[in-house]
Design a protein around this motif. Structure first.
Motif, mmCIF file in Angstrom:
data_model
loop_
_atom_site.group_PDB
_atom_site.id
_atom_site.type_symbol
_atom_site.label_atom_id
_atom_site.label_comp_id
_atom_site.label_asym_id
_atom_site.label_seq_id
_atom_site.Cartn_x
_atom_site.Cartn_y
_atom_site.Cartn_z
ATOM 1 N N THR A 228 0.861 -1.178 0.000
ATOM 2 C CA THR A 228 0.000 0.000 0.000
ATOM 3 C C THR A 228 0.895 1.224 0.000
ATOM 4 O O THR A 228 1.861 1.291 0.754
ATOM 5 C CB THR A 228 -0.903 0.013 1.252
ATOM 6 O OG1 THR A 228 -1.702 -1.170 1.242
ATOM 7 C CG2 THR A 228 -1.801 1.233 1.269
ATOM 8 N N TRP A 229 0.583 2.175 -0.874
ATOM 9 C CA TRP A 229 1.379 3.397 -0.937
ATOM 10 C C TRP A 229 0.474 4.594 -1.136
ATOM 11 O O TRP A 229 -0.665 4.470 -1.566
ATOM 12 C CB TRP A 229 2.466 3.303 -1.998
ATOM 13 C CG TRP A 229 1.997 3.122 -3.412
ATOM 14 C CD1 TRP A 229 1.451 2.002 -3.957
ATOM 15 C CD2 TRP A 229 2.023 4.089 -4.459
ATOM 16 N NE1 TRP A 229 1.139 2.212 -5.272
ATOM 17 C CE2 TRP A 229 1.483 3.482 -5.609
ATOM 18 C CE3 TRP A 229 2.465 5.412 -4.528
ATOM 19 C CZ2 TRP A 229 1.368 4.160 -6.825
ATOM 20 C CZ3 TRP A 229 2.346 6.074 -5.742
ATOM 21 C CH2 TRP A 229 1.810 5.443 -6.864
ATOM 22 N N ARG A 230 0.955 5.781 -0.823
ATOM 23 C CA ARG A 230 0.189 7.022 -0.864
ATOM 24 C C ARG A 230 0.197 7.607 -2.276
ATOM 25 O O ARG A 230 0.864 8.592 -2.549
ATOM 26 C CB ARG A 230 0.773 8.016 0.129
ATOM 27 C CG ARG A 230 0.708 7.557 1.556
ATOM 28 C CD ARG A 230 1.431 8.567 2.447
ATOM 29 N NE ARG A 230 1.090 8.395 3.818
ATOM 30 C CZ ARG A 230 -0.003 8.888 4.402
ATOM 31 N NH1 ARG A 230 -0.864 9.587 3.718
ATOM 32 N NH2 ARG A 230 -0.231 8.674 5.672
ATOM 33 N N CYS A 231 -0.570 6.990 -3.165
ATOM 34 C CA CYS A 231 -0.560 7.423 -4.561
ATOM 35 C C CYS A 231 -1.177 8.806 -4.738
ATOM 36 O O CYS A 231 -0.725 9.582 -5.579
ATOM 37 C CB CYS A 231 -1.256 6.401 -5.444
ATOM 38 S SG CYS A 231 -2.975 6.059 -5.008
ATOM 39 N N GLY A 232 -2.184 9.149 -3.959
ATOM 40 C CA GLY A 232 -2.801 10.473 -4.074
ATOM 41 C C GLY A 232 -1.836 11.574 -3.697
ATOM 42 O O GLY A 232 -1.655 12.547 -4.435
ATOM 43 N N GLU A 233 -1.205 11.411 -2.569
ATOM 44 C CA GLU A 233 -0.227 12.410 -2.113
ATOM 45 C C GLU A 233 0.917 12.536 -3.117
ATOM 46 O O GLU A 233 1.363 13.643 -3.442
ATOM 47 C CB GLU A 233 0.313 12.002 -0.742
ATOM 48 C CG GLU A 233 1.306 12.955 -0.150
ATOM 49 C CD GLU A 233 1.794 12.474 1.212
ATOM 50 O OE1 GLU A 233 3.011 12.581 1.450
ATOM 51 O OE2 GLU A 233 0.974 12.003 2.028
ATOM 52 N N THR A 234 1.386 11.407 -3.634
ATOM 53 C CA THR A 234 2.485 11.415 -4.594
ATOM 54 C C THR A 234 2.088 12.116 -5.890
ATOM 55 O O THR A 234 2.860 12.893 -6.451
ATOM 56 C CB THR A 234 2.959 9.982 -4.884
ATOM 57 O OG1 THR A 234 3.297 9.346 -3.645
ATOM 58 C CG2 THR A 234 4.163 9.961 -5.801
#
Length: 193
Positions: A64-70
């Motif tokens: 799981t990764w912070r794709c929106g923030e990125t």
């Protein structure tokens, strides 16, 4: 010693000059919560290029990764590198508000920012067949760029899959309800005799 001081002061001034918008360049604010770019006092939504919500998390390959923030950080970094211009795709005679962004095609140094975000996987193209940037999205997806890494599935696909599952669940639920009603009616008819 004096020579070093002059060079240091010149370097400091050059650094400050780069950070200040050039004369005539609008101030640009990336506003993730609003889903917009704000140029001077006007908010713009990048038409046909939808970035994930800033708090969106993406999953793929067990991670799981912070794709929106990125994605929003990438947009911020990109707009800080050149001259931005946004062309609204609606009449400006409509009321302009910072709380309701205008759909726009934005360019950065003459290149479409909307298309760039989709091409490098930081935004999704609209899903209608005639929508722009379909080819850019297909390329980003094929190359696993941006949010497409690790097997990202766009919301339109997982929602469609969920609705198919829900249709099955709904049909099963309706069948159970009808069976229960039939048993109750049979039971009521048996008690009436």
């Amino acid at each position: 010693m004096r020579f070093r001081l002059v060079i240091g002061a010149a370097g400091l001034c050059a650094g400050l000059w780069v950070g200040v918008p050039a004369f005539g360049q609008p101030s640009v604010v990336v506003h993730p919560a609003l889903g917009a770019l704000i140029l001077d006092d006007t908010a713009y939504h990048l038409d046909s290029a939808t970035l994930p919500r800033p708090d969106a998390l993406c999953q793929g390959n067990g991670v799981t990764w912070r794709c929106g923030e990125t994605a929003w950080t990438t947009l911020q970094d990109r707009v800080s590198r050149g001259r931005i211009n946004c062309r609204p795709l609606v009449s400006l005679s409509a009321s302009v508000s910072i709380t309701e962004p205008l759909p726009a095609e934005c360019t950065l140094d003459g290149t479409s920012l909307n298309a760039w975000l989709v091409r490098y996987g930081w935004a999704l193209a609209d899903d209608s067949p005639a929508a722009p940037f379909q080819e850019e999205e297909a390329q980003a997806r094929q190359e696993a760029l941006g949010i497409w890494r690790d097997g990202f599935m766009p919301p339109r696909e997982w929602r469609a899959a969920a609705s198919l599952e829900c249709d099955v669940c709904s049909a099963r639920h309706e069948s159970i309800v009808r069976s229960k009603e039939a048993r109750q009616q049979t039971s009521a008819n048996g008690n009436a005799d």
